[in-house]
Enzyme design. Sequence first.
Site, PDB file in Angstrom:
ATOM      1  CG  ASN A  63      -0.379  -0.193   2.409  1.00  0.00           C
ATOM      2  OD1 ASN A  63       0.739  -0.373   2.577  1.00  0.00           O
ATOM      3  ND2 ASN A  63      -1.082   0.302   3.472  1.00  0.00           N
ATOM      4  CB  CYS A  81      -1.813  -0.335   8.867  1.00  0.00           C
ATOM      5  SG  CYS A  81      -0.660   1.138   8.812  1.00  0.00           S
ATOM      6  CE  LYS A 134       9.415 -10.872  -0.824  1.00  0.00           C
ATOM      7  NZ  LYS A 134       8.277  -9.922  -1.166  1.00  0.00           N
ATOM      8  CD  GLU A 188      -5.767  -3.839   8.898  1.00  0.00           C
ATOM      9  OE1 GLU A 188      -5.021  -4.859   8.885  1.00  0.00           O
ATOM     10  OE2 GLU A 188      -5.524  -2.705   9.132  1.00  0.00           O
ATOM     11  CD  GLU A 229       2.549   0.960   9.915  1.00  0.00           C
ATOM     12  OE1 GLU A 229       3.539   1.031   9.448  1.00  0.00           O
ATOM     13  OE2 GLU A 229       1.408   1.345   9.528  1.00  0.00           O
TER      14      GLU A 229
HETATM   15  O1  G3H Z   1      -0.608   1.468   6.033  1.00  0.00           O
HETATM   16  C1  G3H Z   1       0.055   1.865   6.919  1.00  0.00           C
HETATM   17  C2  G3H Z   1       0.548   3.291   6.961  1.00  0.00           C
HETATM   18  O2  G3H Z   1       1.909   3.199   7.968  1.00  0.00           O
HETATM   19  C3  G3H Z   1      -0.381   4.199   6.820  1.00  0.00           C
HETATM   20  O3  G3H Z   1       0.261   5.330   6.883  1.00  0.00           O
HETATM   21  O4  G3H Z   1      -1.466   6.881   8.075  1.00  0.00           O
HETATM   22  O5  G3H Z   1       0.042   7.832   6.383  1.00  0.00           O
HETATM   23  O6  G3H Z   1      -1.775   6.462   5.819  1.00  0.00           O
HETATM   24  P1  G3H Z   1      -0.845   6.845   6.833  1.00  0.00           P
END
Ligand code: G3H
Length: 494
Positions: A169, A299, A192, A395, A265
């Site tokens: 993403n 996320c 990776k 999720e 994360e």
């Molecule tokens: O998808 C996980 C990312 O760390 C979310 O980052 O809050 O800038 O969209 P963001």
Amino acid sequence: MPAEFFDPISDHKTPPTYFFFDGTSWKGSESGKTVPVVSPIDGSPVGNLPVVTTNEIDQVMASATAAQPAWEATALNKRVSVIHLAADWIRQYQEYLTNLMVREIGKSAEEAKSEIVRTADLIDYFADEAEALRGETIDSDNFPGYEKGKIAIVERVAHGVVLAIAPFNYPVNLSASKIAPALLMGNSVVVKPPTMGGISGLHLVRIFEKAGVPPGVITAVTGTGDVIGDYLVRHPKISMVAFTGSSDTGLAIAGKSPMKPLLFECGGNNPVVVMPDADIALASREIIKGAFAYSGQRCTGIKYVLTTPAIREQLLSQIVKLMPEMVKAGDPRSPDTKMVGPVISEQAAVHVEEVIQESVKNGATVVMGGKREKAMIEPTILTGVIPTMPVIAKETFGPVVSFVDVQSFDEAVTIINQSSYGLQASVFTKDEGTGIVFGSKLHVGSVQINGSPQRGPDHFPFLGVKHSGVGVQGVRYSLEAMSRIRPIVLNKPQ
Ligand code: G3H
């Protein structure tokens, strides 16, 4: 010209087959196998990625291990210059990278551009902050029973070889958020990239190479996680694993990387609590943004709203009014598309659709959306959801937000704290004091008051608890996590 700059990283056929990077050369794998990268927009081929062999992984690990000490011994100001140059190259190729990312992962042009710009800014900020990090000395006589006979010189040193695993993403930003601090702290990095998004990830690695990262200090291996993942994360030459991805994968990797520092994360499944005194218009706008940006594939996306039935009705009436202005679903290449394009693949969309249908079977109601066409899921709002329904029990990585009715705000605390996830939560109230008191009861990494969950600004600490992560990111925090302290104790004869 991009073609020249990025020339060595593929064979230029149609579709191109990209190469992995062994630290010195870009090349195809001896396996002869590749994995296709298909655009979620229209299913067209974007390219192929090599599936590297365990032998090639061993070679990459050997190069990374051999190159690391000299890199760590290089003056910090020289490492910093290399990293700043990488940020400059990213800006230089902003348009090229944006277009590539739109096609490869189906982000809207605006979202993809913002990822690229943010990445360059983040890398610069990392480099500046690395120069500001300081060690310390500690005297012995501060501790009871000790005289002045000892002094600890505490320096920061590298871990060694960092394995950086990025998700689809944010294939550029969440690769750079690992690569830059790892390199600045003197580590070598084995990247990776994800499969979808892997082509963008390889372009980023090429940029670091061209900026002057020495041979072996940055490498990139590709192939699907189920084929090479285990071998990589268990590799004895890896000193640290930095990972962003699902909680299930994070848990599996953690189990295979014993006694190694981890910076993870993972899944978010983030709740929003709307108190009776909240600014309903503000909360509604933030829920729309938080739930539907990049088609709910963040996320930090909002996954469910906890509030009383009366507030839920006020929110829904605002949200339904605001949706047409804020959300335009469609082809991400069109300048009109806002937030909702396809999810990453048709298979992922089918999964989201099944989860919606299963929750409806269990008693949830679709207020808006709910349908799928190929990889597109309509922006979806569900009510009558309870925490055990599949749409929020795990999720759901798609444009779906669920309303969960509570009779009291203590009940909301219980629901949030019973979840296995704990990335962020948002609380909406006009009384900031109430928000702080309420937020301090929540077992999550961070609490947002009157705003939707988000990682940025990127120098803020960012962390998940429970199955949402290990360790703390954010510029200074990531630099600290990508290094360890080394105390040297001088014993001075008295
Ligand atoms: O998808 C996980 C990312 O760390 C979310 O980052 O809050 O800038 O969209 P963001």
